[in-house]
Write a protein that holds these residues in place. Structure first.
Motif, PDB file in Angstrom:
ATOM      1  N   HIS A  37       0.905  -1.123  -0.340  1.00 53.44           N
ATOM      2  CA  HIS A  37       0.034  -0.352  -0.182  1.00 53.44           C
ATOM      3  C   HIS A  37       0.251   1.391   0.132  1.00 53.44           C
ATOM      4  CE1 HIS A  37      -3.712   2.719   0.722  1.00 53.44           C
ATOM      5  NE2 HIS A  37      -3.439   3.332   1.754  1.00 53.44           N
ATOM      6  N   THR A  39       2.264   4.706   0.879  1.00 53.08           N
ATOM      7  CA  THR A  39       1.747   5.970   1.942  1.00 53.08           C
ATOM      8  C   THR A  39       2.750   7.287   1.273  1.00 53.08           C
ATOM      9  OG1 THR A  39       3.742   5.526   3.429  1.00 53.08           O
ATOM     10  CG2 THR A  39       1.322   4.433   3.126  1.00 53.08           C
ATOM     11  N   THR A  91      -2.226   0.486  -4.190  1.00 59.21           N
ATOM     12  CA  THR A  91      -2.297  -0.204  -4.208  1.00 59.21           C
ATOM     13  C   THR A  91      -1.463  -1.149  -5.007  1.00 59.21           C
ATOM     14  OG1 THR A  91      -3.775  -0.707  -2.101  1.00 59.21           O
ATOM     15  CG2 THR A  91      -2.393  -2.944  -2.592  1.00 59.21           C
ATOM     16  N   GLN A 115      -3.904  -1.150  -7.706  1.00 61.21           N
ATOM     17  CA  GLN A 115      -4.991  -1.581  -8.089  1.00 61.21           C
ATOM     18  C   GLN A 115      -6.104  -2.055  -8.969  1.00 61.21           C
ATOM     19  OE1 GLN A 115      -4.092   0.662  -6.219  1.00 61.21           O
ATOM     20  NE2 GLN A 115      -5.438   2.115  -7.216  1.00 61.21           N
TER      21      GLN A 115
END
Length: 136
Positions: A37, A39, A91, A115
């Motif tokens: 993921h 950030t 992601t 994603q």
């Protein structure tokens, strides 16, 4: 080879990936999948995911795939093509597939996607299998 135990081993014995938040999701014979993921801490000055994130994911996926042979391995060559940028909240998934399996040298083709399945980059990673079995 118990691939579930190998996956667990890879996730609990890699401090670098723990720090980056890269998780091995799957290992099978000659292939592996990892996720991360993205950030704010993963960004470069342009506000996009740092290139090291993509490369580290691709290298981790290929390394996990090489571990499916039951031996520790080291990267001897790597080439990565950056195709698109990612943003915080994305992601990433890296999937490595073996293209050449040898007694000591194995080669993996890797794709990194987001994603939505958008291709972010591709790479080719070459590993040298050490004479050191992975004990699970």
């Amino acid at each position: 080879m118990d691939f579930q135990k190998l996956k667990d081993f890879r996730n609990t014995h890699n401090p670098f990936c723990e720090k980056l938040g890269i998780l091995v999701e799957e290992i099978q014979a000659g292939c592996a999948k990892v996720t991360k993921h993205v950030t704010e801490e993963d960004l470069n000055p342009a506000g996009l995911a740092h290139g090291g994130v993509y490369f580290s994911m691709a290298d981790t996926a290929a390394g996990a795939a090489s571990a499916s042979h039951g031996f520790f391995a080291v990267t001897v060559n790597a080439q990565y093509n950056y195709l698109r940028g990612g943003r915080p909240g994305d992601t990433f998934t890296a999937v490595a597939r073996e293209s050449k399996s040898g007694r000591t040298i194995c080669v993996y083709d890797v794709q990194v996607t987001n994603q939505d399945g958008t291709l972010l980059g591709t790479g080719t990673f070459t590993y040298y299998l050490l004479d050191r079995k992975i004990e699970l």
